[in-house]
Design a protein around this motif. Structure first.
Motif, PDB file in Angstrom:
ATOM      1  N   MET A   1       0.861  -0.958  -0.078  1.00  0.00           N
ATOM      2  CA  MET A   1       0.023  -0.079   0.073  1.00  0.00           C
ATOM      3  C   MET A   1       0.856   1.181  -0.121  1.00  0.00           C
ATOM      4  N   LEU A   2       0.317   2.289  -0.860  1.00  0.00           N
ATOM      5  CA  LEU A   2       1.074   3.656  -0.481  1.00  0.00           C
ATOM      6  C   LEU A   2       1.155   4.090   0.828  1.00  0.00           C
ATOM      7  N   ASP A   3       2.238   4.592   1.119  1.00  0.00           N
ATOM      8  CA  ASP A   3       2.191   5.581   2.537  1.00  0.00           C
ATOM      9  C   ASP A   3       1.303   6.796   2.586  1.00  0.00           C
ATOM     10  N   VAL A   4       1.036   7.204   3.690  1.00  0.00           N
ATOM     11  CA  VAL A   4       0.150   8.302   3.744  1.00  0.00           C
ATOM     12  C   VAL A   4       1.026   9.555   3.441  1.00  0.00           C
TER      13      VAL A   4
ATOM     14  N   ALA B   1       5.833  -2.892 -12.439  1.00  0.00           N
ATOM     15  CA  ALA B   1       5.787  -1.790 -11.320  1.00  0.00           C
ATOM     16  C   ALA B   1       4.809  -0.791 -11.317  1.00  0.00           C
ATOM     17  N   VAL B   2       4.427  -0.264 -12.802  1.00  0.00           N
ATOM     18  CA  VAL B   2       3.454   0.451 -12.862  1.00  0.00           C
ATOM     19  C   VAL B   2       2.189   0.217 -12.628  1.00  0.00           C
ATOM     20  N   GLN B   3       1.860  -1.142 -12.791  1.00  0.00           N
ATOM     21  CA  GLN B   3       0.758  -1.581 -12.585  1.00  0.00           C
ATOM     22  C   GLN B   3       0.459  -1.790 -11.082  1.00  0.00           C
ATOM     23  N   ALA B   4       1.574  -2.255 -10.239  1.00  0.00           N
ATOM     24  CA  ALA B   4       1.560  -2.139  -8.784  1.00  0.00           C
ATOM     25  C   ALA B   4       1.122  -0.885  -8.149  1.00  0.00           C
ATOM     26  N   ALA B   5       2.100   0.142  -8.978  1.00  0.00           N
ATOM     27  CA  ALA B   5       1.934   1.519  -8.247  1.00  0.00           C
ATOM     28  C   ALA B   5       0.217   2.025  -8.583  1.00  0.00           C
ATOM     29  N   ILE B   6      -0.340   1.966  -9.400  1.00  0.00           N
ATOM     30  CA  ILE B   6      -1.424   2.394  -9.688  1.00  0.00           C
ATOM     31  C   ILE B   6      -2.630   1.647  -9.099  1.00  0.00           C
ATOM     32  N   ALA B   7      -2.500   0.305  -8.918  1.00  0.00           N
ATOM     33  CA  ALA B   7      -3.286  -0.683  -8.325  1.00  0.00           C
ATOM     34  C   ALA B   7      -3.429  -0.204  -6.635  1.00  0.00           C
ATOM     35  N   GLU B   8      -2.373  -0.164  -6.243  1.00  0.00           N
ATOM     36  CA  GLU B   8      -2.160   0.367  -4.949  1.00  0.00           C
ATOM     37  C   GLU B   8      -2.561   1.660  -4.292  1.00  0.00           C
ATOM     38  N   ALA B   9      -2.408   2.596  -5.392  1.00  0.00           N
ATOM     39  CA  ALA B   9      -3.056   3.927  -5.214  1.00  0.00           C
ATOM     40  C   ALA B   9      -4.371   3.898  -5.225  1.00  0.00           C
TER      41      ALA B   9
END
Length: 387
Positions: free
Chosen positions: A1-4, A16-24
């Motif tokens: 998960m993205l940090d606060v 890594a792009v997919q992971a960043a967007i999904a987490e956001a």
């Protein structure tokens, strides 16, 4: 998960792009999508973090014999231009490098050019950036990976999503791979120039040239203000017409245009080296670099582009035979947009206070909202960029 806290993600892979967007999306956060950052100031983006594609910058596959180039979106335009030039080829839509114009330090990338659908002077002959996107891979705002188009010049793959993504400014999906059509570079080129024409006469000359069989690949008019600026430093306005192709054909077409345009005055010629240098400066709008006034990019029907000078106070540079007007003006945004609409076009504010893009209304606005909801229902990508 993205940090606060705000984050700055620089993925090196599509995964890594997919992971960043999904987490956001899962965290209810938003992301500003950037490449080289040269157009970061166009439009406002209020996001919780930055997704930078600067590390996703490799050339994946280049097949000169097939006229096809596949690369990551963060690949620099300058590098790609050198690569294809070594094979006697070119990026046909002549993408502009607008970093200096917009006061940015980054380097222009192919992803940024396609996302903004930017094309240089050759657009009048070769078409827009979107016309040269054969296919791409990307990640939607939902965090879903998808592909569209293919890697060959002739392919039939259903919906042409390349034309949808081009010009969406990263608000629908993040491209992770782009396949472009390239073309052989011209064997010869020259530029014909008039000096001292006013805006109306210049437009008449350019319109006549474009309506001829001469296959013009560049047509611009620099009024005295723009012509006096570096690098040209001319004493009066400059109206220029570019011809490209095989040497015998170029010179034959130049002779035809010299006869056709004789009523407009004496023509002068630029040889190939000086012609390339001149159009590089026109492409990158160097004549307007460093001016602090608000900068507008106005798209108009070419035959009436010159009329904008009578509607809005400011200094202008005309490309695409008047179809593209770069305008420096202190006029109110509503005044500039109203003038563009009255002439059958539209205007976007590329530097200055206020919204960059006019809101879409009516059926077009509704359609745009439905497309955005389909690709990015949570509004993760570049929120408010097109507001």
């Amino acid at each position: 998960m993205l940090d606060v806290a705000p984050v700055h993600v620089k993925p090196r892979t599509a995964e890594a792009v997919q992971a960043a967007i999904a987490e956001a999306g899962a965290a209810g956060r938003t992301l500003e999508v950037v490449g080289g950052g040269t157009k970061r100031g166009v439009g406002r983006v209020r996001a919780d973090g930055v997704l930078s594609l600067e590390k996703l910058d490799r050339v994946i596959d280049y097949q000169p014999e097939e006229l096809v180039l596949t690369c990551h979106p963060g690949a620099r335009l300058a590098d790609l231009e050198k690569l294809v030039a070594a094979e006697g080829q070119m990026l046909p839509f002549e993408p502009p490098h607008l970093g200096k114009l917009l006061g940015a330090k980054g380097k222009s990338t192919v992803g940024g050019a396609v996302a903004a659908n930017l094309s240089g002077p050759r657009r009048i002959k070769a078409g827009a950036a979107r016309d040269h996107v054969l296919g791409f891979a990307g990640v939607t705002g939902r965090g879903e990976v998808f592909k569209a188009g293919g890697k060959v010049v002739k392919n039939v793959t259903g919906y042409d999503l390349g034309k949808l993504i081009a010009g969406s400014w990263g608000t629908l999906a993040v491209m992770t791979e782009i396949t472009l059509k390239v073309l052989p570079a011209a064997r010869a080129e020259l530029t014909l120039m008039f000096f001292g024409l006013d805006d109306r006469k210049a437009n008449e000359a350019l319109t006549k040239a474009l309506g001829s069989p001469a296959e013009v690949s560049g047509a611009c008019h620099l009024p005295a203000f723009a012509a006096r600026r570096p690098p040209l430093k001319a004493d009066m306005s400059v109206t220029a017409i570019r011809l490209e192709g095989f040497e015998a054909s170029v010179f034959a077409r130049a002779e035809t245009l010299a006869v056709l345009l004789k009523p407009f005055g004496r023509l002068q010629q630029l040889d190939a080296e000086h012609s390339r240098d001149f159009w590089g400066h026109v492409r990158d709008v160097h004549a307007l670099v460093g001016d602090p006034r608000p900068l507008w990019r106005v798209s108009l029907p070419p035959a009436g582009g010159w009329k904008l000078s009578g509607q809005v106070a400011g200094e202008m540079l005309y490309d695409w035979a008047g179809g593209l007007v770069w305008l420096l003006s202190e006029a109110e945004p509503g005044e500039v947009r109203a003038a563009a609409r009255a002439l059958g076009g539209h205007a976007s504010l590329w530097r200055g206070a206020g919204s960059a893009f006019a809101p879409l209304e009516g059926p077009l606005g509704g359609l745009t909202a439905r497309v955005k909801a389909a690709f990015d229902p949570l509004g993760v990508l570049n929120p408010e960029r097109l507001a």
